[in-house]
Design a protein around this motif. Structure first.
Motif, PDB file in Angstrom:
ATOM      1  N   LEU A 195      37.861 137.034 -63.654  1.00 26.81           N
ATOM      2  CA  LEU A 195      37.845 136.200 -64.847  1.00 26.81           C
ATOM      3  C   LEU A 195      36.401 135.839 -65.163  1.00 26.81           C
ATOM      4  N   GLN A 196      35.985 136.093 -66.392  1.00 25.56           N
ATOM      5  CA  GLN A 196      34.593 135.906 -66.778  1.00 25.56           C
ATOM      6  C   GLN A 196      34.299 134.534 -67.378  1.00 25.56           C
ATOM      7  N   GLN A 197      35.270 133.648 -67.372  1.00 26.70           N
ATOM      8  CA  GLN A 197      35.104 132.336 -67.999  1.00 26.70           C
ATOM      9  C   GLN A 197      35.154 131.214 -66.972  1.00 26.70           C
ATOM     10  N   GLU A 198      34.242 130.271 -67.129  1.00 27.48           N
ATOM     11  CA  GLU A 198      34.326 129.026 -66.371  1.00 27.48           C
ATOM     12  C   GLU A 198      35.068 127.965 -67.179  1.00 27.48           C
ATOM     13  N   HIS A 199      35.126 128.171 -68.478  1.00 23.46           N
ATOM     14  CA  HIS A 199      35.880 127.310 -69.386  1.00 23.46           C
ATOM     15  C   HIS A 199      36.846 128.190 -70.179  1.00 23.46           C
ATOM     16  N   LEU A 200      38.080 127.751 -70.307  1.00 17.46           N
ATOM     17  CA  LEU A 200      39.034 128.454 -71.137  1.00 17.46           C
ATOM     18  C   LEU A 200      38.950 127.928 -72.569  1.00 17.46           C
ATOM     19  N   ASP A 201      38.818 128.832 -73.515  1.00 14.39           N
ATOM     20  CA  ASP A 201      38.792 128.482 -74.931  1.00 14.39           C
ATOM     21  C   ASP A 201      40.231 128.495 -75.430  1.00 14.39           C
ATOM     22  N   LEU A 202      40.835 127.312 -75.525  1.00 12.16           N
ATOM     23  CA  LEU A 202      42.257 127.190 -75.801  1.00 12.16           C
ATOM     24  C   LEU A 202      42.513 126.767 -77.238  1.00 12.16           C
ATOM     25  N   HIS A 203      43.459 127.446 -77.878  1.00 13.21           N
ATOM     26  CA  HIS A 203      43.931 127.067 -79.202  1.00 13.21           C
ATOM     27  C   HIS A 203      45.242 126.298 -79.032  1.00 13.21           C
ATOM     28  N   LEU A 204      45.372 125.193 -79.777  1.00 13.47           N
ATOM     29  CA  LEU A 204      46.558 124.349 -79.671  1.00 13.47           C
ATOM     30  C   LEU A 204      47.319 124.351 -80.987  1.00 13.47           C
ATOM     31  N   THR A 205      48.586 123.976 -80.920  1.00  8.15           N
ATOM     32  CA  THR A 205      49.403 123.911 -82.129  1.00  8.15           C
ATOM     33  C   THR A 205      49.429 122.520 -82.735  1.00  8.15           C
ATOM     34  N   MET A 206      49.126 121.493 -81.937  1.00  7.88           N
ATOM     35  CA  MET A 206      49.022 120.122 -82.428  1.00  7.88           C
ATOM     36  C   MET A 206      47.874 119.433 -81.707  1.00  7.88           C
ATOM     37  N   GLY A 207      47.321 118.428 -82.364  1.00  2.00           N
ATOM     38  CA  GLY A 207      46.168 117.761 -81.790  1.00  2.00           C
ATOM     39  C   GLY A 207      44.910 118.530 -82.148  1.00  2.00           C
ATOM     40  N   PRO A 208      43.861 118.451 -81.317  1.00  2.62           N
ATOM     41  CA  PRO A 208      42.670 119.264 -81.575  1.00  2.62           C
ATOM     42  C   PRO A 208      43.071 120.730 -81.637  1.00  2.62           C
ATOM     43  N   ARG A 209      42.624 121.429 -82.645  1.00  2.00           N
ATOM     44  CA  ARG A 209      43.054 122.813 -82.796  1.00  2.00           C
ATOM     45  C   ARG A 209      42.414 123.736 -81.774  1.00  2.00           C
ATOM     46  N   ARG A 210      41.362 123.255 -81.107  1.00  2.41           N
ATOM     47  CA  ARG A 210      40.667 124.096 -80.129  1.00  2.41           C
ATOM     48  C   ARG A 210      40.058 123.216 -79.045  1.00  2.41           C
ATOM     49  N   LEU A 211      40.167 123.649 -77.793  1.00  4.77           N
ATOM     50  CA  LEU A 211      39.629 122.908 -76.659  1.00  4.77           C
ATOM     51  C   LEU A 211      38.951 123.867 -75.689  1.00  4.77           C
ATOM     52  N   ALA A 212      37.793 123.471 -75.180  1.00 10.65           N
ATOM     53  CA  ALA A 212      37.137 124.197 -74.088  1.00 10.65           C
ATOM     54  C   ALA A 212      37.429 123.439 -72.804  1.00 10.65           C
ATOM     55  N   VAL A 213      38.284 124.004 -71.960  1.00  8.99           N
ATOM     56  CA  VAL A 213      38.753 123.303 -70.761  1.00  8.99           C
ATOM     57  C   VAL A 213      38.200 123.994 -69.515  1.00  8.99           C
ATOM     58  N   PRO A 214      37.460 123.271 -68.654  1.00 10.20           N
ATOM     59  CA  PRO A 214      36.958 123.880 -67.412  1.00 10.20           C
ATOM     60  C   PRO A 214      38.115 124.307 -66.516  1.00 10.20           C
ATOM     61  N   LEU A 215      37.956 125.440 -65.855  1.00 14.29           N
ATOM     62  CA  LEU A 215      38.998 125.887 -64.923  1.00 14.29           C
ATOM     63  C   LEU A 215      39.236 124.862 -63.833  1.00 14.29           C
ATOM     64  N   THR A 216      38.171 124.165 -63.428  1.00  8.79           N
ATOM     65  CA  THR A 216      38.283 123.162 -62.368  1.00  8.79           C
ATOM     66  C   THR A 216      39.119 121.959 -62.794  1.00  8.79           C
ATOM     67  N   ALA A 217      39.291 121.775 -64.111  1.00  9.28           N
ATOM     68  CA  ALA A 217      40.066 120.635 -64.609  1.00  9.28           C
ATOM     69  C   ALA A 217      41.559 120.922 -64.636  1.00  9.28           C
ATOM     70  N   ILE A 218      41.931 122.206 -64.524  1.00  7.31           N
ATOM     71  CA  ILE A 218      43.337 122.590 -64.667  1.00  7.31           C
ATOM     72  C   ILE A 218      44.056 122.498 -63.320  1.00  7.31           C
ATOM     73  N   LYS A 219      45.123 121.736 -63.305  1.00  6.35           N
ATOM     74  CA  LYS A 219      45.936 121.569 -62.101  1.00  6.35           C
ATOM     75  C   LYS A 219      47.046 122.609 -62.044  1.00  6.35           C
ATOM     76  N   MET A 220      47.746 122.816 -63.161  1.00  8.27           N
ATOM     77  CA  MET A 220      48.831 123.791 -63.245  1.00  8.27           C
ATOM     78  C   MET A 220      48.837 124.418 -64.622  1.00  8.27           C
ATOM     79  N   MET A 221      49.261 125.672 -64.702  1.00  3.81           N
ATOM     80  CA  MET A 221      49.553 126.291 -65.993  1.00  3.81           C
ATOM     81  C   MET A 221      50.597 127.368 -65.774  1.00  3.81           C
ATOM     82  N   ASN A 222      51.580 127.369 -66.647  1.00  6.59           N
ATOM     83  CA  ASN A 222      52.698 128.266 -66.432  1.00  6.59           C
ATOM     84  C   ASN A 222      53.588 128.325 -67.663  1.00  6.59           C
ATOM     85  N   ARG A 223      54.520 129.241 -67.624  1.00 11.31           N
ATOM     86  CA  ARG A 223      55.540 129.314 -68.667  1.00 11.31           C
ATOM     87  C   ARG A 223      56.426 128.083 -68.582  1.00 11.31           C
TER      88      ARG A 223
END
Length: 277
Positions: A195-223
């Motif tokens: 993975l070439q990113q230290e931050h994930l560039d995330l698009h959202l459907t509500m709230g801020p339309r875009r977020l740069a989230v550090p991988l270290t900040a993520i606890k869980m992600m899943n379907r």
């Protein structure tokens, strides 16, 4: 060797519920001493200072606002949880000393300032938005819990064959082992890359339309299988004598009622998200 498996569903779509834009929203504010104030919020935008940055939210997306992990603002260290209409949750600092409202009273518009120190809950007059298909959910260490638009969000991987930038809608599963990822694509391909990113560039459907989230900040992600109850609420039939309205005295399904996160919270707690992490 520690492994982390992340399963990603291909596409999700949230049902659309129209909310008037650029209008001061009607809210019900419950205070810690039991008082309730109903009126118009004096702003159409909310701002939270969080570990993900200064986040701005349109009140058209807002469901309710409450204290984070405590019964009073001092114990919560001025942290609040903003619950959006689609079930996304964001945690941050409320930096203003009061909530400013307008109320029609005596034929005039009465300005009301509610000290943030007395806030217990603020509910917007809005409706829930439920997904019609599975979603992709991210939980951070700070308590944020939100949904990602997989049709716009991409991740960047690279190996000896080149650089790959799939949309999350094109990925069915990610499996992490040490510094490498095994990527399973919807077309049947499987490859191993970094993975070439230290931050994930995330698009959202509500709230801020875009977020740069550090991988270290993520606890869980899943379907996430977030299903709206059809004829039952919290496991109770709405025709049953044991069925109770919300603590605001209003049924969630009642027209023009104030938002309650009860159904969405129950659905999130009972989903397969934590079982798969």
């Amino acid at each position: 060797m520690q492994k982390c498996i992340v399963t990603i569903f291909c596409i999700f779509v949230f049902g659309c519920t129209s909310v008037p834009k650029n209008k001061n929203p009607k809210v019900q504010v419950t205070l810690s001493d039991g008082q309730k104030i109903v009126g118009l919020l004096s702003t159409t935008e909310l701002t939270l200072s969080s570990s993900l940055g200064e986040l701005k939210f349109s009140t058209a997306d807002a469901g309710e606002l409450g204290l984070f992990g405590s019964e009073n603002i001092e114990q919560s260290e001025n942290k609040v949880r903003l619950w959006l209409r689609n079930g996304s949750e964001f945690v941050g600092l409320w930096q203003k000393p009061s909530i400013n409202m307008l109320m029609e009273l005596g034929g005039k518009k009465q300005q009301i300032q509610i000290p943030i120190s007395k806030l217990k809950r603020m509910q917007f007059q809005s409706k829930e938005v439920w997904p019609t298909q599975a979603v992709f959910r991210i939980l951070t260490h700070e308590g944020d819990d939100f949904f990602v638009d997989v049709t716009k969000t991409q991740m960047i991987f690279a190996n000896e064959m080149g650089t790959f930038v799939p949309f999350l809608s094109e990925v069915s599963q990610l499996q992490k082992s040490d510094n490498n990822w095994r990527i399973y694509l919807q077309n049947g391909s499987v490859f191993i890359a970094k993975l070439q990113q230290e931050h994930l560039d995330l698009h959202l459907t509500m709230g801020p339309r875009r977020l740069a989230v550090p991988l270290t900040a993520i606890k869980m992600m899943n379907r996430e299988e977030l299903l709206k109850p059809s004829s039952q609420r919290m496991g109770q039939s709405m025709d049953s004598p044991s069925y109770q309205p919300t603590d605001d005295g209003l049924s969630i399904d009642e027209e023009n009622s104030f938002f309650s996160n009860e159904m969405q919270k129950n659905a999130k707690d009972q989903s397969n998200f934590f079982q798969n992490n």
